[in-house]
Design a protein around this motif. Sequence first.
Motif, short mmCIF file in Angstrom:
data_model
loop_
_atom_site.label_atom_id
_atom_site.label_comp_id
_atom_site.label_asym_id
_atom_site.label_seq_id
_atom_site.Cartn_x
_atom_site.Cartn_y
_atom_site.Cartn_z
N LEU A 1 45.82 43.78 39.02
CA LEU A 1 46.24 42.96 40.15
C LEU A 1 46.56 43.84 41.36
O LEU A 1 46.14 43.55 42.49
CB LEU A 1 47.46 42.12 39.78
CG LEU A 1 48.06 41.27 40.91
CD1 LEU A 1 47.08 40.20 41.36
CD2 LEU A 1 49.38 40.63 40.47
N ALA A 2 47.30 44.93 41.13
CA ALA A 2 47.65 45.83 42.23
C ALA A 2 46.40 46.43 42.84
O ALA A 2 46.29 46.54 44.07
CB ALA A 2 48.58 46.93 41.72
N ALA A 3 45.43 46.81 42.00
CA ALA A 3 44.20 47.41 42.51
C ALA A 3 43.41 46.41 43.34
O ALA A 3 42.87 46.74 44.41
CB ALA A 3 43.36 47.92 41.33
N ARG A 4 43.30 45.16 42.88
CA ARG A 4 42.58 44.13 43.61
C ARG A 4 43.25 43.87 44.97
O ARG A 4 42.57 43.65 45.97
CB ARG A 4 42.53 42.83 42.81
CG ARG A 4 41.49 42.81 41.70
CD ARG A 4 40.07 42.77 42.26
NE ARG A 4 39.84 41.58 43.06
CZ ARG A 4 39.44 40.41 42.58
NH1 ARG A 4 39.21 40.29 41.27
NH2 ARG A 4 39.25 39.37 43.37
N ASP B 1 48.75 46.89 50.94
CA ASP B 1 49.32 48.16 50.48
C ASP B 1 50.24 47.87 49.28
O ASP B 1 51.47 47.89 49.39
CB ASP B 1 50.07 48.83 51.62
CG ASP B 1 50.64 50.20 51.21
OD1 ASP B 1 50.26 50.70 50.14
OD2 ASP B 1 51.47 50.74 51.98
N ALA B 2 49.62 47.59 48.12
CA ALA B 2 50.38 47.21 46.92
C ALA B 2 50.69 48.45 46.08
O ALA B 2 49.88 49.37 45.98
CB ALA B 2 49.58 46.22 46.09
N THR B 3 51.88 48.45 45.48
CA THR B 3 52.26 49.57 44.63
C THR B 3 53.04 49.08 43.42
O THR B 3 53.70 48.03 43.47
CB THR B 3 53.10 50.60 45.41
OG1 THR B 3 53.30 51.76 44.60
CG2 THR B 3 54.46 50.01 45.79
N ILE B 4 52.93 49.83 42.32
CA ILE B 4 53.72 49.61 41.10
C ILE B 4 54.30 50.94 40.67
O ILE B 4 53.94 52.00 41.22
CB ILE B 4 52.85 49.01 39.97
CG1 ILE B 4 51.65 49.92 39.68
CG2 ILE B 4 52.39 47.61 40.32
CD1 ILE B 4 50.80 49.46 38.52
N GLU C 1 50.50 45.37 31.00
CA GLU C 1 50.57 46.43 31.99
C GLU C 1 49.21 46.65 32.65
O GLU C 1 49.12 46.90 33.86
CB GLU C 1 51.06 47.73 31.34
CG GLU C 1 52.52 47.66 30.88
CD GLU C 1 52.98 48.96 30.23
OE1 GLU C 1 52.53 50.04 30.68
OE2 GLU C 1 53.76 48.89 29.26
N ASN C 2 48.14 46.56 31.86
CA ASN C 2 46.80 46.71 32.42
C ASN C 2 46.49 45.58 33.41
O ASN C 2 45.84 45.79 34.43
CB ASN C 2 45.76 46.71 31.30
CG ASN C 2 45.81 47.99 30.48
OD1 ASN C 2 46.32 49.01 30.93
ND2 ASN C 2 45.28 47.95 29.27
N HIS D 1 47.94 45.65 57.19
CA HIS D 1 48.04 46.08 55.80
C HIS D 1 49.48 45.88 55.32
O HIS D 1 50.27 46.84 55.26
CB HIS D 1 47.63 47.55 55.64
CG HIS D 1 46.22 47.83 56.05
ND1 HIS D 1 45.14 47.31 55.38
CD2 HIS D 1 45.72 48.56 57.09
CE1 HIS D 1 44.02 47.72 55.97
NE2 HIS D 1 44.35 48.47 57.00
N PRO D 2 49.87 44.66 55.00
CA PRO D 2 51.23 44.41 54.55
C PRO D 2 51.53 45.16 53.24
O PRO D 2 50.65 45.33 52.39
CB PRO D 2 51.27 42.89 54.34
CG PRO D 2 49.83 42.50 54.15
CD PRO D 2 49.04 43.44 55.00
N SER D 3 52.78 45.61 53.11
CA SER D 3 53.18 46.35 51.91
C SER D 3 53.77 45.40 50.88
O SER D 3 54.51 44.48 51.22
CB SER D 3 54.20 47.43 52.28
OG SER D 3 55.33 46.85 52.93
N VAL D 4 53.42 45.64 49.62
CA VAL D 4 53.87 44.78 48.52
C VAL D 4 54.32 45.66 47.36
O VAL D 4 53.59 46.57 46.94
CB VAL D 4 52.73 43.84 48.06
CG1 VAL D 4 53.08 43.19 46.73
CG2 VAL D 4 52.48 42.76 49.11
#
Length: 324
Positions: free
Chosen positions: A26-29, A36-39, A20-21, A5-8
């Motif tokens: 994109l983060a959710a997908r 492990d994507a975050t904004i 923004e939506n 689970h690489p972090s982004v």
Amino acid sequence: MSKEHPSVFISYSWDSEEHENWVTFLAARLRENGVDATIDKFETQSKTVNLNRIMVEKIKNSDNILLILTENYAKKADTFQGGVGYETNLLIRYIKDNPDKIILIMRHKGDYRKAVPFYLEGFHFIDFSDDSQFDIKFDELLHRIFQVDVMDVPKVGAKPKLEPKKIIYDRVVNGTTDIIPNFKEITDLDKNKFMKQSYAEILSHLSDFAEQTRQKNSNFDFEKDNIHNQKAIIRFYINGMEKYAVKIWLGNLFGGGSQNIYLSYGRFNIDSDSSFNDVIECEVTKTKDLKLKMTMNSMTGNNTSDAYGVTVEIWKKIIQYLGY
């Protein structure tokens, strides 16, 4: 090898609610696909945080940083405005030693140069500007994050045996070149090497045709079972139901010096090689070259003589039984 689970961390500018939506989507997908994507919105929705501190931590500790390039993002980066400007100060120094951690995402139609900050000029980006191509580009992004090549790059083979050609003045004219004999001998070893190579090429081409068909048809799939290095079975499915299969193997059922390539179609016992539908033999031409000859059923009499041409004829038969 990449993490499970690489972090982004995703860096973007607050251009509009629509933009923004899109970034949030994109983060959710990415998260749905093991990343492990975050904004910033994920970090601020439940607690009070120092955004500058978050930027420093995420840029330093994340496996990848995604920069969503827009014209507004480039302007803020070039003038060091807001959060984008703060991140730019960090990234200018960071990218020199960690270029592979930075992934550029283009979200701008028109002149792309307007969306690229000065310090990122010349870097490759993944173009997400056309929403109709989202799934294709998203797949490319996942390959990049998980460090899996999009394209299977063939291994470098052995150096071919190359010899300089002698310059010979041919004084034989008026169609009498056949009076000059060719004493080259083609051995059983030469034929077997040629057939082994042809078998591998035919199997590779069949897999390529099947893979291209799968990419074009969501209800089509296939499985390839390599029984051993000289026998394989490929099964074809429509809507999850097995429709057809082909078994291809290299051997010599009738004895003799050289091997043949045999094919059986339909459903069959993989342990029995006593029956087959098509045979591909090795033929020696008058010029002592080797070519393939198809000897049975509807493929008899065609002009194909190399592995690709033979595979095309085999594939035509397969897709006919698949209902094409």
